[in-house]
Design a protein around this motif. Structure first.
Motif, PDB file in Angstrom:
ATOM      1  N   ARG A  67      11.756 -30.459  15.434  1.00 29.44           N
ATOM      2  CA  ARG A  67      13.159 -30.267  15.570  1.00 29.44           C
ATOM      3  C   ARG A  67      14.119 -31.113  15.142  1.00 29.44           C
ATOM      4  NH1 ARG A  67      12.643 -25.489  18.371  1.00 29.44           N
ATOM      5  NH2 ARG A  67      10.915 -25.390  19.802  1.00 29.44           N
ATOM      6  N   THR A  68      13.822 -31.704  13.819  1.00 26.22           N
ATOM      7  CA  THR A  68      14.524 -32.914  13.256  1.00 26.22           C
ATOM      8  C   THR A  68      15.280 -32.296  11.932  1.00 26.22           C
ATOM      9  OG1 THR A  68      12.747 -33.745  12.116  1.00 26.22           O
ATOM     10  CG2 THR A  68      13.420 -34.756  14.280  1.00 26.22           C
ATOM     11  N   LEU A  69      15.337 -31.144  11.646  1.00 28.16           N
ATOM     12  CA  LEU A  69      15.881 -30.463  10.378  1.00 28.16           C
ATOM     13  C   LEU A  69      17.350 -30.533  10.612  1.00 28.16           C
ATOM     14  CD1 LEU A  69      13.389 -27.668   9.541  1.00 28.16           C
ATOM     15  CD2 LEU A  69      13.482 -30.000   8.556  1.00 28.16           C
ATOM     16  N   ALA A  70      18.144 -30.787   9.613  1.00 32.42           N
ATOM     17  CA  ALA A  70      19.473 -30.710   9.629  1.00 32.42           C
ATOM     18  C   ALA A  70      20.111 -29.981   8.288  1.00 32.42           C
ATOM     19  CB  ALA A  70      20.132 -32.034   9.968  1.00 32.42           C
ATOM     20  N   LEU A  71      20.852 -29.336   8.205  1.00 35.24           N
ATOM     21  CA  LEU A  71      21.427 -29.020   6.944  1.00 35.24           C
ATOM     22  C   LEU A  71      22.639 -30.003   6.452  1.00 35.24           C
ATOM     23  CD1 LEU A  71      22.526 -25.110   8.283  1.00 35.24           C
ATOM     24  CD2 LEU A  71      20.454 -25.834   6.999  1.00 35.24           C
ATOM     25  N   THR A  72      22.650 -30.102   5.114  1.00 35.75           N
ATOM     26  CA  THR A  72      23.290 -30.995   4.465  1.00 35.75           C
ATOM     27  C   THR A  72      24.940 -30.209   4.110  1.00 35.75           C
ATOM     28  OG1 THR A  72      22.507 -30.479   2.381  1.00 35.75           O
ATOM     29  CG2 THR A  72      21.577 -32.353   3.618  1.00 35.75           C
ATOM     30  N   ARG A  73      25.657 -30.938   3.658  1.00 41.16           N
ATOM     31  CA  ARG A  73      26.871 -30.146   3.215  1.00 41.16           C
ATOM     32  C   ARG A  73      26.537 -29.525   1.949  1.00 41.16           C
ATOM     33  NH1 ARG A  73      31.654 -34.023   1.327  1.00 41.16           N
ATOM     34  NH2 ARG A  73      31.892 -34.236   3.676  1.00 41.16           N
ATOM     35  N   LYS A  74      25.734 -29.820   1.255  1.00 41.12           N
ATOM     36  CA  LYS A  74      25.298 -29.015  -0.031  1.00 41.12           C
ATOM     37  C   LYS A  74      24.666 -27.632   0.703  1.00 41.12           C
ATOM     38  CE  LYS A  74      22.090 -29.244  -4.232  1.00 41.12           C
ATOM     39  NZ  LYS A  74      21.075 -30.066  -4.887  1.00 41.12           N
ATOM     40  N   SER A  75      24.064 -27.636   1.427  1.00 38.49           N
ATOM     41  CA  SER A  75      23.411 -26.310   1.969  1.00 38.49           C
ATOM     42  C   SER A  75      24.447 -25.567   2.825  1.00 38.49           C
ATOM     43  CB  SER A  75      22.187 -26.687   2.979  1.00 38.49           C
ATOM     44  OG  SER A  75      22.679 -27.198   4.263  1.00 38.49           O
ATOM     45  N   LYS A  76      25.291 -26.504   3.506  1.00 37.91           N
ATOM     46  CA  LYS A  76      26.307 -25.309   4.072  1.00 37.91           C
ATOM     47  C   LYS A  76      27.392 -24.803   3.002  1.00 37.91           C
ATOM     48  CE  LYS A  76      26.195 -28.357   8.108  1.00 37.91           C
ATOM     49  NZ  LYS A  76      26.899 -29.131   9.015  1.00 37.91           N
ATOM     50  N   GLN A  77      27.527 -25.323   1.861  1.00 34.37           N
ATOM     51  CA  GLN A  77      28.655 -24.764   0.761  1.00 34.37           C
ATOM     52  C   GLN A  77      27.654 -23.573   0.337  1.00 34.37           C
ATOM     53  OE1 GLN A  77      29.129 -28.544  -1.390  1.00 34.37           O
ATOM     54  NE2 GLN A  77      31.061 -28.814  -0.515  1.00 34.37           N
ATOM     55  N   LEU A  78      26.277 -23.826  -0.141  1.00 29.85           N
ATOM     56  CA  LEU A  78      25.673 -22.740  -0.610  1.00 29.85           C
ATOM     57  C   LEU A  78      25.525 -21.596   0.224  1.00 29.85           C
ATOM     58  CD1 LEU A  78      23.856 -21.597  -2.670  1.00 29.85           C
ATOM     59  CD2 LEU A  78      21.672 -22.616  -1.446  1.00 29.85           C
ATOM     60  N   LEU A  79      25.384 -21.834   1.558  1.00 32.19           N
ATOM     61  CA  LEU A  79      25.351 -20.466   2.363  1.00 32.19           C
ATOM     62  C   LEU A  79      26.718 -20.021   2.552  1.00 32.19           C
ATOM     63  CD1 LEU A  79      23.211 -22.011   5.016  1.00 32.19           C
ATOM     64  CD2 LEU A  79      22.364 -20.295   3.604  1.00 32.19           C
ATOM     65  N   ALA A  80      27.820 -20.573   2.543  1.00 29.85           N
ATOM     66  CA  ALA A  80      29.163 -20.158   2.775  1.00 29.85           C
ATOM     67  C   ALA A  80      29.248 -18.976   1.318  1.00 29.85           C
ATOM     68  CB  ALA A  80      29.985 -21.252   2.741  1.00 29.85           C
ATOM     69  N   HIS A  81      28.954 -19.790   0.209  1.00 29.96           N
ATOM     70  CA  HIS A  81      29.186 -19.251  -1.082  1.00 29.96           C
ATOM     71  C   HIS A  81      28.326 -17.701  -1.260  1.00 29.96           C
ATOM     72  CE1 HIS A  81      29.557 -18.214  -5.398  1.00 29.96           C
ATOM     73  NE2 HIS A  81      28.138 -18.294  -5.523  1.00 29.96           N
ATOM     74  N   LEU A  82      27.046 -17.965  -0.744  1.00 29.47           N
ATOM     75  CA  LEU A  82      26.267 -16.572  -0.590  1.00 29.47           C
ATOM     76  C   LEU A  82      26.794 -15.595   0.283  1.00 29.47           C
ATOM     77  CD1 LEU A  82      22.734 -18.420  -0.529  1.00 29.47           C
ATOM     78  CD2 LEU A  82      23.708 -17.193  -2.356  1.00 29.47           C
ATOM     79  N   ALA A  83      27.227 -16.194   1.374  1.00 30.99           N
ATOM     80  CA  ALA A  83      28.157 -15.173   2.647  1.00 30.99           C
ATOM     81  C   ALA A  83      29.106 -14.456   1.829  1.00 30.99           C
ATOM     82  CB  ALA A  83      28.371 -16.023   3.777  1.00 30.99           C
ATOM     83  N   LEU A  84      30.049 -15.075   0.864  1.00 26.26           N
ATOM     84  CA  LEU A  84      31.191 -14.609   0.254  1.00 26.26           C
ATOM     85  C   LEU A  84      30.562 -13.598  -0.828  1.00 26.26           C
ATOM     86  CD1 LEU A  84      33.542 -17.727   0.048  1.00 26.26           C
ATOM     87  CD2 LEU A  84      33.863 -15.541   1.513  1.00 26.26           C
ATOM     88  N   SER A  85      29.386 -13.895  -1.517  1.00 29.16           N
ATOM     89  CA  SER A  85      28.889 -13.154  -2.360  1.00 29.16           C
ATOM     90  C   SER A  85      28.459 -11.735  -2.077  1.00 29.16           C
ATOM     91  CB  SER A  85      27.766 -13.762  -3.166  1.00 29.16           C
ATOM     92  OG  SER A  85      28.395 -15.017  -3.705  1.00 29.16           O
ATOM     93  N   ASP A  86      27.854 -11.689  -0.828  1.00 31.94           N
ATOM     94  CA  ASP A  86      27.330 -10.457  -0.152  1.00 31.94           C
ATOM     95  C   ASP A  86      28.499  -9.410   0.100  1.00 31.94           C
ATOM     96  OD1 ASP A  86      24.815 -11.532  -0.354  1.00 31.94           O
ATOM     97  OD2 ASP A  86      24.923 -12.062   1.840  1.00 31.94           O
TER      98      ASP A  86
END
Length: 100
Positions: free
Chosen positions: A81-100
């Motif tokens: 349980r040591t995985l963490a999202l980076t700023r890059k992944s958060k930006q990608l996920l936010a972009h993908l959410a807007l694209s849907d």
């Protein structure tokens, strides 16, 4: 219909997505799974939990997680349980959410 049941326009979209994001659709699915789990539970999932959710083996998930970390979408340290999202992944996920 080309190989893998995809037609030419579908392949173009897939290739464009990989080029733009730097990750494959299955890696994106893994990243979204991790993000959702963290938002629901307050900590990262284990590789087994990701594999169970995505119906994939722990080995396949291990490869995806390592690849995402190499590309800067995740950070990980030793232990569970040591995985963490980076700023890059958060930006990608936010972009993908807007694209849907």
């Amino acid at each position: 219909m080309l190989r893998y049941g995809l037609n030419e326009p579908e392949i173009r979209v897939l290739v464009t997505e990989i080029v733009v994001t730097g990750i494959t659709p299955k890696q994106k699915e893994c990243l979204e799974c991790i993000s959702h789990y963290i938002s629901q539970n307050g900590h990262s999932p284990s590789l087994a939990e990701i594999g169970e959710t995505l119906s994939q083996s722990a080995v396949a998930i291990h490869h995806k997680v390592n690849s995402l970390a190499e590309r800067g979408y995740l950070t990980k340290t030793r232990g569970k349980r040591t995985l963490a999202l980076t700023r890059k992944s958060k930006q990608l996920l936010a972009h993908l959410a807007l694209s849907d």
